[in-house]
Design an enzyme around this catalytic site. Structure first.
Site, PDB file in Angstrom:
ATOM      1  CG  ASP A 163      11.851  13.977 -29.066  1.00  0.00           C
ATOM      2  OD1 ASP A 163      11.195  13.925 -30.237  1.00  0.00           O
ATOM      3  OD2 ASP A 163      11.523  14.227 -27.878  1.00  0.00           O
TER       4      ASP A 163
ATOM      5  CG  HIS B 205       4.418  11.368 -29.691  1.00  0.00           C
ATOM      6  ND1 HIS B 205       4.971  10.341 -28.766  1.00  0.00           N
ATOM      7  CD2 HIS B 205       4.981  12.509 -28.990  1.00  0.00           C
ATOM      8  CE1 HIS B 205       5.864  10.775 -27.775  1.00  0.00           C
ATOM      9  NE2 HIS B 205       5.970  12.013 -28.132  1.00  0.00           N
ATOM     10  N   GLY B 206       1.525  12.700 -32.495  1.00  0.00           N
ATOM     11  CA  GLY B 206       0.810  12.534 -33.954  1.00  0.00           C
ATOM     12  C   GLY B 206      -0.510  13.235 -34.024  1.00  0.00           C
TER      13      GLY B 206
ATOM     14  CB  ALA C 299       2.565  20.384 -27.239  1.00  0.00           C
TER      15      ALA C 299
ATOM     16  CG  ASP D 236       7.802  16.080 -35.534  1.00  0.00           C
ATOM     17  OD1 ASP D 236       8.117  14.864 -35.325  1.00  0.00           O
ATOM     18  OD2 ASP D 236       8.173  16.663 -36.648  1.00  0.00           O
TER      19      ASP D 236
END
Ligand SMILES: O=C(COP(=O)(O)O)NO
Ligand code: NA
Ligand SMILES: [Zn+2]
Length: 308
Positions: free
Chosen positions: A81, A179-180, A212, A255
Site C-alpha cells: 500500500d 485518509h484517517g 474509504a 484501515d
C-alpha cells in the site's frame, strides 16, 4: 495461495461489487481479517504499508500472511500500500508480493507516468500487478473551491492518458475521500459524476477507492466512553461506498475502521477487567472485533460474500 488481483477485479467489475483491501500490522489483525473472509467465502486483499514494514519488519508480515494462507486455504492478494519509490516496490516484488501500489500522486503528471511505467515494467516481468494513483487523496477540505477541487480530484481525460501510457492494472482515483478519521468538515460528499466520466473513458478498467473508512460512530463513542478523546471524526457513509462498489470501484481500502474497532475493544476490555493483565485477553478481544468489523464490511459495503 497468494494470487494477483487481475481475475478478482474482472469478476468484481462485472459483478458490481468490490474487494476489501485491509491494512495489516500484526498477527491478530491478520487473523481477524482472514477468519472473516473465510466465513464469508470472500476474496481478500491484505495490504502492507511502508509504516507496517517498519513496525513489524518485512519478514514477520510475509510469514504471517503465508501462515494465514496455509491455515485457511484462502486465495489472498498480498499488496504493498502506498509504495512511494521504485525501490520499495521492487523489494516487495522480489519478496513475493503479488501486487504493489506505486503512489506518484504527489509528482507532476509526467513524472508520475515515468515512475509508474518503470514499476509496471518490472512488476509485469515478474507476474505482479500494479496500482497507481492520479489526483490527490489528501486532507480534502470540505468547502474547497471548485478550482482547488479541479486541481486535486482526478481528471478523467488525464486518467485515460495515464493508463494508456503506463500499462498500469488499476488506478486509485481522488473523488473526495481522504485518509484517517477526519474526512469531512461538513456533509460527506463523493464526486460520482467524476467517477462516471472516468468509467466512460476507461470501460471495464478497475478503479480503487482510498480513504474509504466509514468511521462508525458507535466505535468512536466506545473509544471515548472508555477513556478516549476522538472528536469531530467523520467518514464515508456506507451507502455511498455500496454505490461506488456497484460502479467501477473494484478495491476499497479500509484501515481506520479496523483501528477504531480494535482500540474500542481494548479500551473496553481493560476498563471492565481492571485486574486482568494477560495480553491474550485484550488482544484476543481485539481480534474478535476485527473479525466482526470485516464481516460487516464484506456484507454491508463490499458485496463480496460467496464470490470465491
Ligand atoms: O486508504 C487507505 C485507508 O483509508 P482509511 O483511513 O479511510 O481507512 N489505505 O491506503
Ligand atoms: Na465494482
Ligand atoms: Zn490509501
Amino acid at each position: 495461495p497468494l494470487v494477483t488481483s487481475k481475475e478478482l477485479f474482472k469478476k468484481a467489475y462485472e459483478g458490481g461489487y468490490a474487494i476489501g483491501a485491509f491494512n495489516v500490522n500484526n498477527m491478530e489483525i491478520i487473523q481477524g481479517i482472514v477468519e472473516a473472509a473465510k466465513e464469508e467465502n470472500s476474496p481478500l486483499i491484505l495490504q502492507v504499508s511502508a509504516g507496517a514494514r517498519k513496525y513489524a519488519r518485512p519478514v514477520y508480515l510475509k510469514k504471517l500472511v503465508e501462515a494465514a494462507v496455509e491455515d485457511t486455504g484462502l486465495p489472498v492478494v498480498l499488496h504493498l500500500d502506498h509504495g512511494e519509490s521504485f525501490e520499495i516496490c521492487k523489494a516487495c516484488i522480489d519478496d513475493g508480493f503479488t501486487s504493489v501500489m506505486i503512489d506518484g500522486s504527489k509528482l507532476p503528471f509526467e513524472e508520475n507516468i515515468t515512475l509508474t511505467k518503470k514499476v509496471v515494467d518490472y512488476a509485469h516481468e515478474h507476474g505482479v500487478v500494479v496500482e497507481a494513483e492520479l489526483g490527490r487523496i489528501g486532507g480534502v477540505e470540505d468547502n474547497i473551491s471548485v478550482g482547488e477541487r479541479e486541481a486535486t480530484f482526478t481528471d478523467p481525460d488525464q486518467a485515460l492518458e495515464f493508463v494508456e501510457r503506463t500499462g498500469v492494472d488499476s488506478l486509485a482515483i481522488a473523488i473526495g475521500t481522504s485518509h484517517g478519521a477526519y474526512k469531512f468538515k461538513g456533509e460527506p460528499y463523493l464526486d460520482f459524476k467524476r467517477l462516471e466520466e472516468i468509467m466512460k473513458r476507461l470501460p471495464g478498467f478497475p478503479l480503487v477507492l482510498h480513504g474509504a473508512s466509514t468511521v462508525l460512530p458507535e466505535f468512536v463513542e466506545a473509544c471515548n466512553k472508555y477513556g478516549g478523546s476522538i472528536h469531530s471524526a467523520k467518514g464515508v457513509p456506507e451507502e455511498m461506498l455500496r454505490k461506488a462498489a456497484s460502479l467501477g470501484i473494484c478495491k476499497i481500502n479500509i484501515d481506520t475502521d479496523l483501528r477504531l474497532a480494535m482500540t474500542a475493544m481494548i479500551r473496553k476490555y481493560l476498563a471492565e477487567n481492571p485486574s486482568e493483565f494477560d495480553p491474550r485477553k485484550y488482544l484476543g478481544a481485539a481480534r474478535e472485533a476485527i473479525k466482526e468489523m470485516v464481516k460487516h464490511k464484506i456484507r454491508n459495503v463490499l458485496g463480496s460474500s460467496n464470490k470465491l
